[in-house]
Design a protein around this motif. Structure first.
Motif, PDB file in Angstrom:
ATOM      1  N   UNK A 106      -2.114 -25.269   6.415  1.00  0.00           N
ATOM      2  CA  UNK A 106      -1.406 -23.997   6.265  1.00  0.00           C
ATOM      3  C   UNK A 106      -0.106 -24.192   5.488  1.00  0.00           C
ATOM      4  N   UNK A 107       0.615 -25.277   5.773  1.00  0.00           N
ATOM      5  CA  UNK A 107       1.852 -25.542   5.036  1.00  0.00           C
ATOM      6  C   UNK A 107       1.577 -25.819   3.561  1.00  0.00           C
ATOM      7  N   UNK A 108       0.370 -26.303   3.244  1.00  0.00           N
ATOM      8  CA  UNK A 108       0.000 -26.556   1.850  1.00  0.00           C
ATOM      9  C   UNK A 108      -0.458 -25.288   1.135  1.00  0.00           C
TER      10      UNK A 108
ATOM     11  N   UNK B 126     -12.067 -31.503  14.119  1.00  0.00           N
ATOM     12  CA  UNK B 126     -11.010 -32.327  13.522  1.00  0.00           C
ATOM     13  C   UNK B 126      -9.975 -31.448  12.828  1.00  0.00           C
ATOM     14  N   UNK B 127     -10.429 -30.472  12.061  1.00  0.00           N
ATOM     15  CA  UNK B 127      -9.513 -29.610  11.312  1.00  0.00           C
ATOM     16  C   UNK B 127      -8.618 -28.806  12.246  1.00  0.00           C
ATOM     17  N   UNK B 128      -9.206 -28.253  13.293  1.00  0.00           N
ATOM     18  CA  UNK B 128      -8.428 -27.400  14.184  1.00  0.00           C
ATOM     19  C   UNK B 128      -7.498 -28.207  15.084  1.00  0.00           C
ATOM     20  N   UNK B 129      -7.882 -29.430  15.397  1.00  0.00           N
ATOM     21  CA  UNK B 129      -7.054 -30.267  16.276  1.00  0.00           C
ATOM     22  C   UNK B 129      -5.928 -30.965  15.506  1.00  0.00           C
TER      23      UNK B 129
ATOM     24  N   UNK C 139      -7.606 -20.576   4.907  1.00  0.00           N
ATOM     25  CA  UNK C 139      -8.770 -20.763   5.778  1.00  0.00           C
ATOM     26  C   UNK C 139      -9.441 -22.078   5.409  1.00  0.00           C
ATOM     27  N   UNK C 140     -10.345 -22.514   6.280  1.00  0.00           N
ATOM     28  CA  UNK C 140     -11.084 -23.750   6.047  1.00  0.00           C
ATOM     29  C   UNK C 140     -12.557 -23.534   6.332  1.00  0.00           C
ATOM     30  N   UNK C 141     -13.383 -24.214   5.554  1.00  0.00           N
ATOM     31  CA  UNK C 141     -14.821 -24.267   5.784  1.00  0.00           C
ATOM     32  C   UNK C 141     -15.170 -25.716   6.089  1.00  0.00           C
TER      33      UNK C 141
ATOM     34  N   UNK D  61      -4.103 -28.099  11.638  1.00  0.00           N
ATOM     35  CA  UNK D  61      -3.423 -26.822  11.766  1.00  0.00           C
ATOM     36  C   UNK D  61      -4.101 -25.698  10.987  1.00  0.00           C
ATOM     37  N   UNK D  62      -5.419 -25.605  11.085  1.00  0.00           N
ATOM     38  CA  UNK D  62      -6.097 -24.512  10.405  1.00  0.00           C
ATOM     39  C   UNK D  62      -7.400 -24.181  11.120  1.00  0.00           C
ATOM     40  N   UNK D  63      -7.674 -22.897  11.254  1.00  0.00           N
ATOM     41  CA  UNK D  63      -8.934 -22.467  11.852  1.00  0.00           C
ATOM     42  C   UNK D  63     -10.064 -22.689  10.856  1.00  0.00           C
TER      43      UNK D  63
END
Length: 327
Positions: free
Chosen positions: A112-114, A129-132, A118-120, A135-137
């Motif tokens: 999110x800071x970058x 891994x991404x959510x933990x 959103x992420x796929x 910092x992105x859903x």
């Protein structure tokens, strides 16, 4: 003007389904009416090993304009670069493997800071891994196996060449992993000791030719240990070519030891080589068990069909556009 979707893609001609999947996502979106493009760096570049006719845009084209309503989809290996492309456009990070996320960065990062909205993720464990940690859903959009790998008949009933396939993975040797060289040498000797078995390294072949080779071979040996999906393994499952492989990182989502594959801890080179040699020496005495494993492997591969990727990818972009409209 309708918003466009651009999939930033490495300028690499080495066959890789990770890159192929970027092209296929663009195909799927365009079939659904989305104005989508592959985005390469250098004018004129396109991959040659995969049949695809998607339109390609180029970063070095001065006429390229990525507007604020457009979407830039960036693979995790280019996430640092992608955060600086496109001005105020919306950004999605597409994560096919979690191991290399932090390679371009000096410290842990927040997507999110970058500037990613959103992420796929390709698999459930990657989403976690991404959510933990980043910092992105994330939304799971599963990968798929190209349809020409799938056999029409039950994989256990096909006559095959007594052949073992291996695919050298670019970058592993440079990264200090000696597994491929060790296993290659041991299996070449094992085949010489057990004629008519043959060992074949597969490099640089068109994707359909790889499918034909798998459909005609008994075993695939893979020593890739950094992958998420490691597509070569489920491709072999679809083709009835029984995998002998490492657990990797993504194996937890689809591998079952002695059920649909022979699975080893990462870097367990000698245990893997021992198993292969025993399979060659005893081949023909364990036909029923191997046929059952091939059938289970095929059932695993069927979980990764293009129709499921289409459904989840289109749903993701519908929701993504809906979120923008509601703001």
């Amino acid at each position: 003007m309708r918003p466009s979707v651009y999939y930033l893609t490495p300028d690499s001609g080495i066959p890789s389904w990770g890159i192929g999947l970027l092209y296929k996502h663009v195909e799927i979106l365009r079939e659904g009416g989305v104005q989508a493009f592959v985005l390469h760096h250098s004018s004129g570049f396109s991959i040659q090993w995969l049949e695809s006719h998607v339109p390609i845009a180029y970063l070095d084209d001065p006429s390229l304009e990525i507007g604020p309503d457009d979407v830039l989809v960036v693979p995790e290996v280019l996430a640092d670069e992608g955060s600086m492309i496109g001005g105020g456009c919306r950004r999605v990070v597409f994560v096919q493997g979690s191991y290399l996320i932090l390679k371009p960065f000096d410290e842990a990062i927040s997507y999110r800071d970058l500037g990613y909205d959103a992420a796929v993720a390709v698999l459930p464990h990657v989403k976690e891994v991404l959510e933990r940690h980043f910092d992105i859903e994330a939304t799971v959009v599963p990968p798929f196996i190209a349809p020409y790998f799938f056999l029409d008949e039950l994989p256990g009933k096909r006559a095959r060449q007594r052949r073992i396939l291996m695919f050298p993975k670019a970058g592993y040797r440079e990264a200090g992993f000696l597994d491929y060289e060790i296993v290659r040498k041991l299996l070449q000797r094992a085949c010489l000791r057990n004629p008519p078995w043959e060992f074949m390294e597969v490099t640089g072949r068109p994707h359909r030719e790889v499918a034909s080779l798998m459909q005609d071979s008994e075993f695939l040996v893979s020593v890739n240990c950094l992958e998420a999906f490691n597509t070569t393994v489920p491709e072999a499952m679809a083709a009835g070519c029984l995998p002998i492989c490492y657990e990797g990182f993504g194996g937890q989502d689809f591998l079952a030891e002695n059920v649909n594959a022979f699975v080893f801890q990462n870097n367990h080179v000698y245990g893997l080589a021992d198993t292969v040699e025993k399979l060659l020496e005893g081949f023909g005495r364990d036909t029923l068990r191997l046929a059952e494993m091939r059938a289970k492997a095929y059932q695993t591969a069927v979980r990764y069909r293009e129709r499921d990727t289409k459904r989840e990818l289109r749903a993701f972009f519908r929701d993504f556009d809906s979120d923008r409209s509601n703001r």
